[in-house]
Design a protein around this motif. Structure first.
Motif, PDB file in Angstrom:
ATOM      1  N   LEU A  25     -59.495  16.538  14.334  1.00 38.83           N
ATOM      2  CA  LEU A  25     -60.697  17.015  15.020  1.00 38.83           C
ATOM      3  C   LEU A  25     -61.349  18.162  14.252  1.00 38.83           C
ATOM      4  O   LEU A  25     -62.582  18.222  14.120  1.00 38.83           O
ATOM      5  CB  LEU A  25     -60.347  17.472  16.438  1.00 38.83           C
ATOM      6  N   GLU A  26     -60.539  19.069  13.751  1.00 36.03           N
ATOM      7  CA  GLU A  26     -61.082  20.215  13.019  1.00 36.03           C
ATOM      8  C   GLU A  26     -61.818  19.760  11.764  1.00 36.03           C
ATOM      9  O   GLU A  26     -62.957  20.190  11.497  1.00 36.03           O
ATOM     10  CB  GLU A  26     -59.958  21.175  12.649  1.00 36.03           C
ATOM     11  N   LEU A  70     -62.296  10.309  21.928  1.00 37.95           N
ATOM     12  CA  LEU A  70     -62.780  11.084  20.796  1.00 37.95           C
ATOM     13  C   LEU A  70     -64.120  11.740  21.132  1.00 37.95           C
ATOM     14  O   LEU A  70     -64.340  12.918  20.824  1.00 37.95           O
ATOM     15  CB  LEU A  70     -62.922  10.197  19.560  1.00 37.95           C
ATOM     16  N   ASN A 113     -56.223  12.148  19.002  1.00 38.92           N
ATOM     17  CA  ASN A 113     -57.089  13.208  18.493  1.00 38.92           C
ATOM     18  C   ASN A 113     -56.314  14.458  18.072  1.00 38.92           C
ATOM     19  O   ASN A 113     -56.494  15.552  18.641  1.00 38.92           O
ATOM     20  CB  ASN A 113     -58.148  13.580  19.544  1.00 38.92           C
ATOM     21  N   PHE A 170     -55.529   8.826  13.889  1.00 40.24           N
ATOM     22  CA  PHE A 170     -56.210   9.807  14.751  1.00 40.24           C
ATOM     23  C   PHE A 170     -55.971   9.541  16.234  1.00 40.24           C
ATOM     24  O   PHE A 170     -56.556  10.221  17.084  1.00 40.24           O
ATOM     25  CB  PHE A 170     -57.716   9.818  14.468  1.00 40.24           C
ATOM     26  N   GLN A 179     -65.134  17.706  12.619  1.00 39.54           N
ATOM     27  CA  GLN A 179     -66.235  18.530  13.089  1.00 39.54           C
ATOM     28  C   GLN A 179     -66.739  19.478  11.997  1.00 39.54           C
ATOM     29  O   GLN A 179     -67.952  19.717  11.872  1.00 39.54           O
ATOM     30  CB  GLN A 179     -65.819  19.293  14.348  1.00 39.54           C
ATOM     31  N   ALA A 226     -63.534  14.746  23.215  1.00 40.19           N
ATOM     32  CA  ALA A 226     -62.842  15.853  22.555  1.00 40.19           C
ATOM     33  C   ALA A 226     -63.753  16.679  21.652  1.00 40.19           C
ATOM     34  O   ALA A 226     -63.380  17.792  21.251  1.00 40.19           O
ATOM     35  CB  ALA A 226     -61.669  15.313  21.741  1.00 40.19           C
ATOM     36  N   LEU A 227     -64.930  16.172  21.337  1.00 36.80           N
ATOM     37  CA  LEU A 227     -65.822  16.897  20.441  1.00 36.80           C
ATOM     38  C   LEU A 227     -66.376  18.156  21.108  1.00 36.80           C
ATOM     39  O   LEU A 227     -66.592  18.188  22.314  1.00 36.80           O
ATOM     40  CB  LEU A 227     -66.975  15.995  20.000  1.00 36.80           C
TER      41      LEU A 227
END
Length: 291
Positions: free
Chosen positions: A274-275, A62, A269, A266, A278, A65-66
């Protein structure tokens, strides 16, 4: 416990591919926080609080992936990975006290919190401590797969982690403890196959379950930051009504997002997760309400 990668971190833990930075000053290092993907130029900080039985490295993917503007710090509870031989904390309050002490002078900017399952409760308690102390309090708490503090029904700990006042509960068999934790999907199957590893990680798992079973909070306990709730439609441990009750624990706004999946919805991801995560971090920091 989560996290099965290779590599040796400078703080004594393991990383999936690259070393983790341990947050702290030279005079007062801390093992409570790990940063797998340092981003010195990041605009936002996201502090992740793992689930019961979980460890920091479970959230490596995670963190990776940010987007570049969000740096993740992951809390490492005692009794696992690089803190394996430390005494596990036996209460949510003790965990929150430790994280609060580690965070209060080390945050580069006002953070957002992401707490999954038990981590939602710990993030809530850390936020309360930071707000009370007048420090760098979070601008958002994302409570993921976590029932609101005052309405929890303790499904995870119903197998005997707690006991009646004045009565000592019989220790629960190892297999029963593992079955309950592993049934949620947040612990590696390899743990069950390795008796030596099993004996090393069980104290931390038992400590987490004891902390959950004994945690109590008044209905009027609140934080001043907005709360965003993530819950899955197939999570039998966190009913939607219990997740939605987080709105009673903030003096700001609260919103709920429902995902497809189970307690670890999750995993992998997915793009929608994720969308939304964030967007929540960015919009709450700027004061914009996430719709």
């Amino acid at each position: 416990m989560g996290g099965t990668g290779e590599g040796h971190c400078p703080d004594g833990g393991t990383a999936t591919t690259t070393p983790a930075r341990v947050l702290g000053t030279a005079a007062a290092p801390t093992t409570w926080l790990r940063c797998f993907h340092p981003k010195p130029a990041a605009r936002y900080t996201l502090v992740c609080f793992p689930h019961a039985g979980g460890s920091a490295s479970y959230y490596f993917d995670l963190s990776a992936a940010l987007d570049p503007d969000i740096e993740m710090l992951v809390v490492q509870y005692p009794g696992r990975e690089n803190r394996l031989f430390e005494e596990p904390a036996g209460s949510v309050a003790a965990l929150a006290d430790g994280v609060h002490e580690a965070l209060r002078t080390r945050l580069p900017r006002r953070p957002a919190f992401f707490g999954h399952s038990m981590g939602g409760l710990i993030g809530f308690e850390v936020a309360r401590r930071l707000e009370s102390a007048g420090g760098t309090a979070p601008h958002l708490l994302v409570a993921s797969a976590s029932s609101a503090p005052s309405v929890r029904t303790d499904r995870l700990t119903s197998g005997g982690a707690g006991s009646e006042p004045g009565h000592e509960a019989e220790p629960e068999p190892d297999d029963a403890v593992l079955a309950r934790i592993m049934g949620l999907g947040g612990t590696s199957d390899g743990v069950r196959q390795d008796p030596e590893l099993l004996q090393l990680v069980l104290p931390a798992i038992r400590g987490d379950l004891r902390a959950l079973s004994e945690y109590r909070v008044d209905a009027g306990a609140v934080v001043g930051c907005p709360v965003t709730v993530f819950v899955a439609d197939g999570d039998v441990d966190v009913p939607l009504a219990e997740a939605g009750a987080w709105g009673a624990h903030t003096t700001a706004t609260a919103d709920v997002h429902v995902f497809e999946g189970d307690h670890f919805y999750f995993s992998g991801n997915p793009p929608k997760f994720l969308e939304l995560l964030q967007d929540a971090v960015r919009h709450s920091h700027s004061g914009t309400q996430l719709i």
